[in-house]
Design a protein around this motif. Sequence first.
Motif, PDB file in Angstrom:
ATOM      1  N   GLY A  51       0.775  -0.874   0.007  1.00 16.66           N
ATOM      2  CA  GLY A  51       0.347   0.318  -0.135  1.00 16.66           C
ATOM      3  C   GLY A  51       0.952   1.423   0.142  1.00 16.66           C
ATOM      4  O   GLY A  51       1.852   0.999  -0.494  1.00 16.66           O
ATOM      5  N   SER A  52       0.288   1.990   0.899  1.00 18.01           N
ATOM      6  CA  SER A  52       0.986   3.673   0.886  1.00 18.01           C
ATOM      7  C   SER A  52       1.367   4.063   2.319  1.00 18.01           C
ATOM      8  O   SER A  52       0.956   4.175   3.187  1.00 18.01           O
ATOM      9  CB  SER A  52       0.052   4.657  -0.474  1.00 18.01           C
ATOM     10  N   ILE A  53       2.481   5.129   2.525  1.00 22.63           N
ATOM     11  CA  ILE A  53       3.011   5.540   3.195  1.00 22.63           C
ATOM     12  C   ILE A  53       3.673   6.688   3.068  1.00 22.63           C
ATOM     13  O   ILE A  53       4.028   7.333   1.955  1.00 22.63           O
ATOM     14  CB  ILE A  53       4.027   5.009   4.352  1.00 22.63           C
ATOM     15  N   GLY A  54       2.536   7.914   4.045  1.00 15.91           N
ATOM     16  CA  GLY A  54       3.028   9.266   4.063  1.00 15.91           C
ATOM     17  C   GLY A  54       3.940   9.529   4.678  1.00 15.91           C
ATOM     18  O   GLY A  54       4.551   8.977   5.797  1.00 15.91           O
ATOM     19  N   ARG A  55       5.230  10.531   4.365  1.00 15.46           N
ATOM     20  CA  ARG A  55       6.073  10.662   4.770  1.00 15.46           C
ATOM     21  C   ARG A  55       6.520  12.141   4.129  1.00 15.46           C
ATOM     22  O   ARG A  55       5.752  12.857   3.418  1.00 15.46           O
ATOM     23  CB  ARG A  55       7.345   9.703   3.919  1.00 15.46           C
ATOM     24  N   TRP A  56       7.641  12.295   5.399  1.00 12.54           N
ATOM     25  CA  TRP A  56       8.309  14.168   5.400  1.00 12.54           C
ATOM     26  C   TRP A  56       8.145  15.155   3.967  1.00 12.54           C
ATOM     27  O   TRP A  56       7.634  15.793   2.724  1.00 12.54           O
ATOM     28  CB  TRP A  56       8.982  14.159   6.260  1.00 12.54           C
ATOM     29  N   ASP A  57       8.379  13.797   2.817  1.00 11.15           N
ATOM     30  CA  ASP A  57       9.047  13.889   1.585  1.00 11.15           C
ATOM     31  C   ASP A  57       7.688  13.231   0.643  1.00 11.15           C
ATOM     32  O   ASP A  57       8.413  13.511  -0.432  1.00 11.15           O
ATOM     33  CB  ASP A  57      10.389  13.450   1.414  1.00 11.15           C
ATOM     34  N   GLY A  58       6.845  13.268   1.105  1.00 12.16           N
ATOM     35  CA  GLY A  58       5.543  12.488   0.157  1.00 12.16           C
ATOM     36  C   GLY A  58       5.617  10.942   0.325  1.00 12.16           C
ATOM     37  O   GLY A  58       5.939  10.651   1.256  1.00 12.16           O
ATOM     38  N   THR A  87       4.594   4.320  -1.893  1.00 11.60           N
ATOM     39  CA  THR A  87       3.970   2.798  -1.749  1.00 11.60           C
ATOM     40  C   THR A  87       5.514   1.707  -1.662  1.00 11.60           C
ATOM     41  O   THR A  87       5.958   1.511  -2.755  1.00 11.60           O
ATOM     42  CB  THR A  87       3.381   2.562  -3.491  1.00 11.60           C
ATOM     43  N   GLY A  88       5.139   0.980  -1.545  1.00 13.27           N
ATOM     44  CA  GLY A  88       5.861  -0.559  -1.696  1.00 13.27           C
ATOM     45  C   GLY A  88       4.804  -2.181  -1.048  1.00 13.27           C
ATOM     46  O   GLY A  88       3.615  -2.216  -0.762  1.00 13.27           O
ATOM     47  N   ILE A  89       5.824  -2.783  -0.544  1.00 14.43           N
ATOM     48  CA  ILE A  89       5.351  -3.712  -0.372  1.00 14.43           C
ATOM     49  C   ILE A  89       5.752  -5.062   0.269  1.00 14.43           C
ATOM     50  O   ILE A  89       7.615  -4.929   0.170  1.00 14.43           O
ATOM     51  CB  ILE A  89       4.974  -5.388  -1.661  1.00 14.43           C
ATOM     52  N   SER A  90       5.776  -5.741   1.817  1.00 14.13           N
ATOM     53  CA  SER A  90       7.290  -6.460   2.169  1.00 14.13           C
ATOM     54  C   SER A  90       6.412  -7.596   3.201  1.00 14.13           C
ATOM     55  O   SER A  90       4.874  -7.469   3.070  1.00 14.13           O
ATOM     56  CB  SER A  90       7.311  -5.407   3.457  1.00 14.13           C
ATOM     57  N   SER A  91       7.228  -8.439   3.860  1.00 16.11           N
ATOM     58  CA  SER A  91       6.383  -9.611   4.137  1.00 16.11           C
ATOM     59  C   SER A  91       7.255  -9.278   5.758  1.00 16.11           C
ATOM     60  O   SER A  91       7.907  -8.658   6.027  1.00 16.11           O
ATOM     61  CB  SER A  91       7.019 -10.622   3.380  1.00 16.11           C
ATOM     62  N   PHE A  92       6.436  -9.321   6.406  1.00 14.61           N
ATOM     63  CA  PHE A  92       6.124  -9.898   7.927  1.00 14.61           C
ATOM     64  C   PHE A  92       5.601 -11.792   8.909  1.00 14.61           C
ATOM     65  O   PHE A  92       4.330 -12.430   8.415  1.00 14.61           O
ATOM     66  CB  PHE A  92       5.220  -8.687   8.290  1.00 14.61           C
ATOM     67  N   GLU A  93       6.712 -11.923   9.217  1.00 11.33           N
ATOM     68  CA  GLU A  93       6.382 -13.322   9.975  1.00 11.33           C
ATOM     69  C   GLU A  93       5.122 -13.172   9.964  1.00 11.33           C
ATOM     70  O   GLU A  93       4.328 -14.332  10.870  1.00 11.33           O
ATOM     71  CB  GLU A  93       7.478 -14.027  10.649  1.00 11.33           C
TER      72      GLU A  93
END
Length: 275
Positions: free
Chosen positions: A33-40, A43-49
């Motif tokens: 999905g998407s993450i708002g940061r100080w520089d804009g 988007t990304g994807i990651s895995s979690f145990e």
Amino acid sequence: METGALRDFFNGSQSALSSYRNPMGGNPLIAFGSIGRWDGERTGISSFETFDDLMNGDDSPFKDCEIDHIWDENGILKMRGHHHDGSVEVEIRQLTDQGCEALESYEQSWAGEPFDAAGRHYDGGKESVDRFWNDLKTDRGLAVEPRYVELAFGCPPIEWDIDARVRDFAERMGDEYTSLYEQDTTGIKGGDFERFGAFADNHLDFIRALTKARGMDPISSDREIAAFLNTFDKLAAMPEPSPASQEKDELSAGVCDPTDPTMGCLQPDSPAAIR
């Protein structure tokens, strides 16, 4: 209690809210999905145990976040939160056993080196790795929607009848609009961008009708985008979409006929367009 029940669901345990045991319990999760940061926004994807890793781990997208909303949309589990730099919204899926093996093959390969996963070959380059993560996300043999509310609580598997083709159309429509907006080649500015997002999210019944009328063609001009926004102004004052069975009845009553070669794009001021 709610997040604890979700943790138990993904672990394959009974919870305080449900006696259901998830047969894929214990398998890793992927979130994208998407993450708002100080520089804009990123988007990304990651895995979690585990679900706890997703919520609180070192690489959690929700680190320092206040959770605003967790919801199940036709089996698709989504989560939204916010922090001082912006908002975070992700979709969560759980890996199948085959997906676990594919992820392990990727994690055991050296950076930049070729690897094989789920019968596919990847050369290890950036585009290849991106393709691997996309395959992991989209291949239902590798990762699946949790169907949490259906399985844990016995609710209907589909609350709203949203055709997958309509979702694809809405995504392509959003991509085209975003591209025009970012290139500054459109006269539509500011709040209209947010209005478009709300339109796409909340009025899929209208998108379904327009999709049929257009024969699945993507939107290609500012004029058509403006027509969408003008129509949304009318739709915004209307009630939320009715349940799937009622929507089907309304559409079958003649909003548009995809088999009619004379049917064109709905006009924003026509009765059918604001139905």
